[in-house]
Design a protein around this motif. Structure first.
Motif, PDB file in Angstrom:
ATOM      1  N   TRP A  87      22.173   0.688  -6.029  1.00 27.39           N
ATOM      2  CA  TRP A  87      20.831   1.233  -5.823  1.00 27.39           C
ATOM      3  C   TRP A  87      19.984   0.275  -4.975  1.00 27.39           C
ATOM      4  CZ3 TRP A  87      18.229   5.447  -5.586  1.00 27.39           C
ATOM      5  CH2 TRP A  87      16.843   5.415  -5.613  1.00 27.39           C
ATOM      6  N   CYS A  88      20.025  -1.019  -5.286  1.00 31.92           N
ATOM      7  CA  CYS A  88      19.244  -1.991  -4.522  1.00 31.92           C
ATOM      8  C   CYS A  88      19.709  -2.070  -3.073  1.00 31.92           C
ATOM      9  CB  CYS A  88      19.316  -3.368  -5.176  1.00 31.92           C
ATOM     10  SG  CYS A  88      18.365  -3.484  -6.705  1.00 31.92           S
ATOM     11  N   ASN A  89      21.014  -1.988  -2.844  1.00 29.88           N
ATOM     12  CA  ASN A  89      21.515  -1.965  -1.468  1.00 29.88           C
ATOM     13  C   ASN A  89      20.999  -0.743  -0.731  1.00 29.88           C
ATOM     14  OD1 ASN A  89      23.416  -4.074  -0.400  1.00 29.88           O
ATOM     15  ND2 ASN A  89      24.263  -3.782  -2.443  1.00 29.88           N
ATOM     16  N   PHE A  90      21.007   0.395  -1.384  1.00 31.36           N
ATOM     17  CA  PHE A  90      20.520   1.635  -0.769  1.00 31.36           C
ATOM     18  C   PHE A  90      19.026   1.523  -0.436  1.00 31.36           C
ATOM     19  CE2 PHE A  90      18.607   5.889  -1.417  1.00 31.36           C
ATOM     20  CZ  PHE A  90      19.178   6.534  -0.327  1.00 31.36           C
ATOM     21  N   VAL A  91      18.240   1.036  -1.373  1.00 28.52           N
ATOM     22  CA  VAL A  91      16.796   0.910  -1.159  1.00 28.52           C
ATOM     23  C   VAL A  91      16.507  -0.103  -0.054  1.00 28.52           C
ATOM     24  CG1 VAL A  91      14.627   0.150  -2.209  1.00 28.52           C
ATOM     25  CG2 VAL A  91      16.154   1.683  -3.457  1.00 28.52           C
ATOM     26  N   TYR A  92      17.194  -1.247  -0.071  1.00 23.99           N
ATOM     27  CA  TYR A  92      16.980  -2.238   0.984  1.00 23.99           C
ATOM     28  C   TYR A  92      17.396  -1.693   2.345  1.00 23.99           C
ATOM     29  CZ  TYR A  92      15.193  -6.606  -0.873  1.00 23.99           C
ATOM     30  OH  TYR A  92      14.381  -7.591  -1.373  1.00 23.99           O
ATOM     31  N   PHE A  93      18.439  -0.897   2.386  1.00 24.53           N
ATOM     32  CA  PHE A  93      18.853  -0.290   3.656  1.00 24.53           C
ATOM     33  C   PHE A  93      17.758   0.638   4.171  1.00 24.53           C
ATOM     34  CE2 PHE A  93      21.040   3.004   6.153  1.00 24.53           C
ATOM     35  CZ  PHE A  93      21.542   2.189   7.160  1.00 24.53           C
ATOM     36  N   LEU A  94      17.153   1.431   3.277  1.00 25.60           N
ATOM     37  CA  LEU A  94      16.049   2.304   3.685  1.00 25.60           C
ATOM     38  C   LEU A  94      14.849   1.488   4.162  1.00 25.60           C
ATOM     39  CD1 LEU A  94      16.128   5.096   0.956  1.00 25.60           C
ATOM     40  CD2 LEU A  94      17.011   5.195   3.301  1.00 25.60           C
ATOM     41  N   ILE A  95      14.558   0.383   3.491  1.00 27.22           N
ATOM     42  CA  ILE A  95      13.464  -0.494   3.917  1.00 27.22           C
ATOM     43  C   ILE A  95      13.769  -1.069   5.300  1.00 27.22           C
ATOM     44  CG2 ILE A  95      12.308  -2.703   3.446  1.00 27.22           C
ATOM     45  CD1 ILE A  95      12.584  -1.989   0.443  1.00 27.22           C
ATOM     46  N   PHE A  96      15.008  -1.452   5.526  1.00 31.87           N
ATOM     47  CA  PHE A  96      15.425  -1.969   6.833  1.00 31.87           C
ATOM     48  C   PHE A  96      15.207  -0.906   7.912  1.00 31.87           C
ATOM     49  CE2 PHE A  96      18.846  -2.550   9.998  1.00 31.87           C
ATOM     50  CZ  PHE A  96      18.437  -3.767  10.521  1.00 31.87           C
ATOM     51  N   LEU A  97      15.593   0.329   7.633  1.00 27.84           N
ATOM     52  CA  LEU A  97      15.368   1.419   8.595  1.00 27.84           C
ATOM     53  C   LEU A  97      13.878   1.626   8.842  1.00 27.84           C
ATOM     54  CD1 LEU A  97      18.004   4.109   7.530  1.00 27.84           C
ATOM     55  CD2 LEU A  97      18.090   2.549   9.485  1.00 27.84           C
ATOM     56  N   TYR A  98      13.081   1.518   7.792  1.00 28.67           N
ATOM     57  CA  TYR A  98      11.630   1.638   7.913  1.00 28.67           C
ATOM     58  C   TYR A  98      11.083   0.570   8.869  1.00 28.67           C
ATOM     59  CZ  TYR A  98       6.730   1.287   6.582  1.00 28.67           C
ATOM     60  OH  TYR A  98       5.360   1.214   6.607  1.00 28.67           O
ATOM     61  N   HIS A  99      11.544  -0.658   8.707  1.00 26.30           N
ATOM     62  CA  HIS A  99      11.115  -1.737   9.601  1.00 26.30           C
ATOM     63  C   HIS A  99      11.502  -1.439  11.046  1.00 26.30           C
ATOM     64  CE1 HIS A  99       9.535  -4.684   6.822  1.00 26.30           C
ATOM     65  NE2 HIS A  99      10.631  -4.672   6.095  1.00 26.30           N
ATOM     66  N   ILE A 100      12.722  -1.016  11.244  1.00 24.57           N
ATOM     67  CA  ILE A 100      13.191  -0.748  12.607  1.00 24.57           C
ATOM     68  C   ILE A 100      12.376   0.380  13.234  1.00 24.57           C
ATOM     69  CG2 ILE A 100      15.157   0.055  13.989  1.00 24.57           C
ATOM     70  CD1 ILE A 100      15.331  -2.866  12.935  1.00 24.57           C
ATOM     71  N   CYS A 101      12.123   1.437  12.496  1.00 22.29           N
ATOM     72  CA  CYS A 101      11.301   2.545  13.008  1.00 22.29           C
ATOM     73  C   CYS A 101       9.897   2.061  13.334  1.00 22.29           C
ATOM     74  CB  CYS A 101      11.257   3.702  12.003  1.00 22.29           C
ATOM     75  SG  CYS A 101      12.802   4.583  11.830  1.00 22.29           S
ATOM     76  N   GLY A 102       9.320   1.261  12.468  1.00 25.92           N
ATOM     77  CA  GLY A 102       7.983   0.737  12.709  1.00 25.92           C
ATOM     78  C   GLY A 102       7.922  -0.123  13.969  1.00 25.92           C
ATOM     79  N   ILE A 103       8.916  -0.955  14.135  1.00 30.66           N
ATOM     80  CA  ILE A 103       8.946  -1.823  15.321  1.00 30.66           C
ATOM     81  C   ILE A 103       9.133  -0.976  16.581  1.00 30.66           C
ATOM     82  CG2 ILE A 103      10.293  -3.593  16.512  1.00 30.66           C
ATOM     83  CD1 ILE A 103      10.747  -4.843  13.689  1.00 30.66           C
ATOM     84  N   LEU A 104      10.034  -0.016  16.539  1.00 26.13           N
ATOM     85  CA  LEU A 104      10.274   0.818  17.716  1.00 26.13           C
ATOM     86  C   LEU A 104       9.083   1.690  18.064  1.00 26.13           C
ATOM     87  CD1 LEU A 104      13.977   1.897  17.118  1.00 26.13           C
ATOM     88  CD2 LEU A 104      13.120   0.197  18.741  1.00 26.13           C
ATOM     89  N   LEU A 105       8.375   2.181  17.060  1.00 24.00           N
ATOM     90  CA  LEU A 105       7.250   3.086  17.320  1.00 24.00           C
ATOM     91  C   LEU A 105       5.978   2.345  17.744  1.00 24.00           C
ATOM     92  CD1 LEU A 105       7.657   5.641  14.398  1.00 24.00           C
ATOM     93  CD2 LEU A 105       8.056   6.038  16.834  1.00 24.00           C
ATOM     94  N   TYR A 106       5.753   1.164  17.205  1.00 21.63           N
ATOM     95  CA  TYR A 106       4.457   0.509  17.410  1.00 21.63           C
ATOM     96  C   TYR A 106       4.492  -0.762  18.254  1.00 21.63           C
ATOM     97  CZ  TYR A 106       3.063   3.809  13.873  1.00 21.63           C
ATOM     98  OH  TYR A 106       2.827   4.948  13.189  1.00 21.63           O
ATOM     99  N   ALA A 107       5.659  -1.247  18.575  1.00 17.07           N
ATOM    100  CA  ALA A 107       5.723  -2.483  19.354  1.00 17.07           C
ATOM    101  C   ALA A 107       5.747  -2.226  20.845  1.00 17.07           C
ATOM    102  CB  ALA A 107       6.951  -3.292  18.949  1.00 17.07           C
TER     103      ALA A 107
END
Length: 107
Positions: A87-107
């Motif tokens: 579960w923690c691996n799954f949640v951290y993977f989603l958080i990682f995707l969230y970071h990548i999307c945020g960087i790609l959209l706003y940077a």
């Protein structure tokens, strides 16, 4: 020790290692996003440590992750710990995707 037991131990060892790696990535990407103004810390507890500076933030986050990984390692033969690791691996993977999307959209 049987081959199946060794294989199982390796899987859980690498799953816990991936938790540490994803936590470090989350830490680094969070600091990057804070510095660039893309995002802010959503976790209220970590936000309080962040107000004290980056060092307390990094130390607290790292120590919490290491403590959780140690607990998971000690209980790796228990069903609940295995579910927690996955579960923690799954949640951290989603958080990682969230970071990548945020960087790609706003940077």
């Amino acid at each position: 020790m049987t081959a199946m037991k060794k294989e199982s131990d390796s899987f859980w060892k690498y799953s816990i290692l991936s938790l540490c790696i994803l936590s470090i990535l989350d830490l680094e990407l969070t600091i990057y996003e804070l510095e660039t103004g893309i995002a802010y810390e959503y976790n209220a507890i970590l936000a309080n440590f962040l107000e004290l500076g980056y060092l307390p933030f990094i130390l607290f986050k790292t120590n919490v992750t290491l403590l959780a990984c140690a607990i998971f390692w000690l209980g790796k033969d228990k069903v609940l710990a295995k579910m927690g690791i996955l579960w923690c691996n799954f949640v951290y993977f989603l958080i990682f995707l969230y970071h990548i999307c945020g960087i790609l959209l706003y940077a």
